[in-house]
Design an enzyme around this catalytic site. Structure first.
Site, PDB file in Angstrom:
ATOM      1  N   CYS A 182      67.045  43.413  60.251  1.00 48.25           N
ATOM      2  CA  CYS A 182      66.557  42.142  61.180  1.00 48.25           C
ATOM      3  C   CYS A 182      65.419  42.882  62.240  1.00 48.25           C
ATOM      4  O   CYS A 182      64.961  42.144  62.950  1.00 48.25           O
ATOM      5  CB  CYS A 182      67.450  41.337  61.878  1.00 48.25           C
ATOM      6  SG  CYS A 182      68.592  40.611  60.687  1.00 48.25           S
ATOM      7  N   HIS A 228      65.946  38.313  70.711  1.00 48.57           N
ATOM      8  CA  HIS A 228      66.348  38.108  69.556  1.00 48.57           C
ATOM      9  C   HIS A 228      67.094  36.880  69.255  1.00 48.57           C
ATOM     10  O   HIS A 228      66.900  36.409  68.314  1.00 48.57           O
ATOM     11  CB  HIS A 228      67.150  39.550  69.110  1.00 48.57           C
ATOM     12  CG  HIS A 228      67.527  39.610  67.686  1.00 48.57           C
ATOM     13  ND1 HIS A 228      66.538  40.017  66.593  1.00 48.57           N
ATOM     14  CD2 HIS A 228      68.675  39.605  67.029  1.00 48.57           C
ATOM     15  CE1 HIS A 228      67.007  39.876  65.398  1.00 48.57           C
ATOM     16  NE2 HIS A 228      68.517  39.663  65.555  1.00 48.57           N
ATOM     17  N   GLU A 240      73.172  41.212  73.686  1.00 48.82           N
ATOM     18  CA  GLU A 240      71.801  41.097  73.918  1.00 48.82           C
ATOM     19  C   GLU A 240      71.675  41.127  75.546  1.00 48.82           C
ATOM     20  O   GLU A 240      70.854  41.511  76.141  1.00 48.82           O
ATOM     21  CB  GLU A 240      70.918  40.151  73.226  1.00 48.82           C
ATOM     22  CG  GLU A 240      69.617  40.262  73.661  1.00 48.82           C
ATOM     23  CD  GLU A 240      68.488  39.513  72.478  1.00 48.82           C
ATOM     24  OE1 GLU A 240      67.309  39.896  72.601  1.00 48.82           O
ATOM     25  OE2 GLU A 240      69.022  38.677  71.684  1.00 48.82           O
ATOM     26  N   LYS A 289      63.980  32.073  66.979  1.00 45.97           N
ATOM     27  CA  LYS A 289      64.663  31.656  66.023  1.00 45.97           C
ATOM     28  C   LYS A 289      65.381  30.288  66.281  1.00 45.97           C
ATOM     29  O   LYS A 289      65.740  29.484  65.420  1.00 45.97           O
ATOM     30  CB  LYS A 289      66.067  32.745  65.956  1.00 45.97           C
ATOM     31  CG  LYS A 289      65.367  34.104  65.531  1.00 45.97           C
ATOM     32  CD  LYS A 289      66.633  35.062  65.621  1.00 45.97           C
ATOM     33  CE  LYS A 289      65.996  36.579  65.142  1.00 45.97           C
ATOM     34  NZ  LYS A 289      65.174  36.910  66.313  1.00 45.97           N
ATOM     35  N   HIS A 348      66.348  32.343  61.396  1.00 50.11           N
ATOM     36  CA  HIS A 348      66.227  33.827  61.444  1.00 50.11           C
ATOM     37  C   HIS A 348      65.663  34.256  60.216  1.00 50.11           C
ATOM     38  O   HIS A 348      66.241  34.119  58.991  1.00 50.11           O
ATOM     39  CB  HIS A 348      67.626  34.254  61.484  1.00 50.11           C
ATOM     40  CG  HIS A 348      67.684  35.781  61.859  1.00 50.11           C
ATOM     41  ND1 HIS A 348      66.606  36.687  61.639  1.00 50.11           N
ATOM     42  CD2 HIS A 348      68.771  36.479  62.346  1.00 50.11           C
ATOM     43  CE1 HIS A 348      67.017  37.815  61.945  1.00 50.11           C
ATOM     44  NE2 HIS A 348      68.238  37.787  62.478  1.00 50.11           N
ATOM     45  N   PHE A 377      71.139  44.654  61.770  1.00 49.70           N
ATOM     46  CA  PHE A 377      72.227  45.300  61.235  1.00 49.70           C
ATOM     47  C   PHE A 377      72.106  46.838  61.173  1.00 49.70           C
ATOM     48  O   PHE A 377      71.019  47.223  60.917  1.00 49.70           O
ATOM     49  CB  PHE A 377      72.584  44.563  59.889  1.00 49.70           C
ATOM     50  CG  PHE A 377      73.466  43.400  59.753  1.00 49.70           C
ATOM     51  CD1 PHE A 377      73.712  42.542  60.949  1.00 49.70           C
ATOM     52  CD2 PHE A 377      73.983  42.833  58.443  1.00 49.70           C
ATOM     53  CE1 PHE A 377      74.442  41.525  60.685  1.00 49.70           C
ATOM     54  CE2 PHE A 377      74.388  41.733  58.502  1.00 49.70           C
ATOM     55  CZ  PHE A 377      74.891  40.972  59.604  1.00 49.70           C
TER      56      PHE A 377
END
Length: 413
Positions: free
Chosen positions: A168, A301, A312, A333, A338, A398
């Site tokens: 991502c 994010h 985050e 998002k 996403h 990831f």
């Protein structure tokens, strides 16, 4: 301040934007959606998901032919279509006409599943009907590099064509890669972005991880329960300021800096203390020749998972200190879902649009912002910031991949 900030051939500006998302086809649809405070995530029919535990996603609406945009894409995958449409919209805004047959033009793209949504039926038929002969042409879109290569063929790009596949964070890393290539005089102009299509493999995988919310995702909310997958594409036209001025192009924004790191911690879980995500943000700010105090807003994010949003938030506290909970923050998002490898490029466009309009977009979802998180989340309506100059867009993936890009508002003066 870094030396690259002093010369026009080392400064990198954005001269074109293109996007496809659950909000619709085109940047205007994305802009309207992110300003509205409403989500475009909902029921979808890209594939049969009756056996899944969740049933919402950010699906791109059906294509409606647009006058003046005759794109022949019958044999392309959806990811390729999203990529090419975005690239065509961005280059048109930048005043560029194909073919871009110059070795000083490059394509830098993020991708993770490419044409998998189109090749899944191929492999299903092979398994269920041994000896059948499904159309093998669809396999051309199966390669991770397919969206970037399709853009290059459609626009006649002869320079470097590179694909980043770091989960991502890919879209943000592709922008950073394009930024470095221009600064290092490898190219004068680059198309940077990503494309992704909803597919059963990805949807099933995230459901198996129990990482998907049954409702549209709610980044940074107290009751957040997971991500919402989305699809689409986004492309930015980047070029050196000297190149833009030489051809009379009007910059929309400037890319001031970028940074990337890796947690080297876990395949799926973020590092809880946010140390290396914070370092990516710091590197981007230093690369921009700025101090943390110069960042006026954050496009986080913000996936909506309990662990990611908490990590985050910890990263923001490390990067910005006590000021972290006073910096207006948005999470794209929450609007379009996403987009995996394309998430960073869509968020980058939303960030640039916010800089242009000098406002921070609200994050949909309802409910209170988690008081345990150091986040000043914009809610309800766009938050006006008349004096804004710079913003950071964050992408976390990831495997611990972290990317941050700092954009600056462009003023003709």
């Amino acid at each position: 301040m870094d030396s690259h900030r002093h010369t026009d051939d080392r400064r990198v500006v954005v001269t074109g934007l293109g996007a496809v998302s659950a909000a619709g086809w085109g940047v205007a649809a994305l802009r309207e959606a992110v300003r509205s405070g409403r989500t475009a995530i909902g029921p979808f029919d890209r594939f049969d998901h009756q056996a899944q535990r969740t049933h919402v996603a950010g699906q791109v609406p059906p294509w409606r032919p647009v006058k003046g945009r005759p794109i022949r894409w019958n044999r392309w995958s959806n990811s390729d279509r999203f990529a090419v449409f975005s690239a065509c919209e961005a280059t048109a805004q930048a005043g560029l006409s194909p073919p871009l047959d110059n070795e000083a033009v490059g394509v830098f793209f993020g991708s993770s599943t490419a044409g998998l949504s189109d090749t899944e039926p191929f492999f299903e038929e092979m398994v269920r009907r041994p000896g059948s002969r499904p159309r093998r042409g669809v396999l051309a879109s199966h390669l991770i590099s397919a969206p970037a290569e399709t853009v290059a063929r459609h626009l006649g790009v002869r320079g470097p064509v590179e694909t980043v596949s770091s989960a991502c964070a890919s879209g943000g890393l592709a922008i950073e890669q394009a930024l470095r290539a221009i600064r290092n005089s490898e190219v004068d102009l680059a198309l940077a972005g990503g494309a992704e299509c909803l597919c059963l493999t990805t949807y099933s995988g995230f459901n198996a991880l129990r990482a998907v919310d049954e409702r549209p995702c709610r980044p940074f909310r107290s009751d957040r329960a997971g991500i919402s997958l989305g699809e689409g594409g986004a492309v930015l036209v980047l070029e050196s300021l000297a190149h833009a001025r030489a051809r009379g192009a009007m910059p929309l924004a400037e890319i001031l800096g970028a940074g990337s790191t890796c947690d080297a911690n876990h395949m799926t879980a973020p590092q809880a203390d946010g140390e290396w995500a914070a370092n990516a943000i710091r590197l981007a700010i230093v690369d921009a020749g700025l101090e943390p105090e110069a960042i006026d807003f954050i496009n986080a994010h913000g996936t909506g998972t309990p662990l990611n949003d908490a990590a985050e938030s910890a990263a923001m506290q490390r990067a910005f200190g006590a000021r972290a909970n006073k910096i207006p923050t948005t999470a794209t998002k929450g609007v379009v879902g996403h987009l995996l490898a394309a998430a960073g490029s869509v968020a980058a466009i939303a960030t640039i649009l916010g800089l242009i309009d000098r406002e921070v977009d609200p994050t949909p979802g309802g409910g209170e912002t988690d008081p345990a998180l150091a986040v000043d989340l914009a809610l309800g309506a766009p938050r006006s910031l008349p004096g804004m100059r710079a913003a950071v867009s964050v992408s976390l993936g990831f495997g611990g991949a972290n990317a941050a890009v700092v954009f600056g508002r462009w003023d003709q003066a």
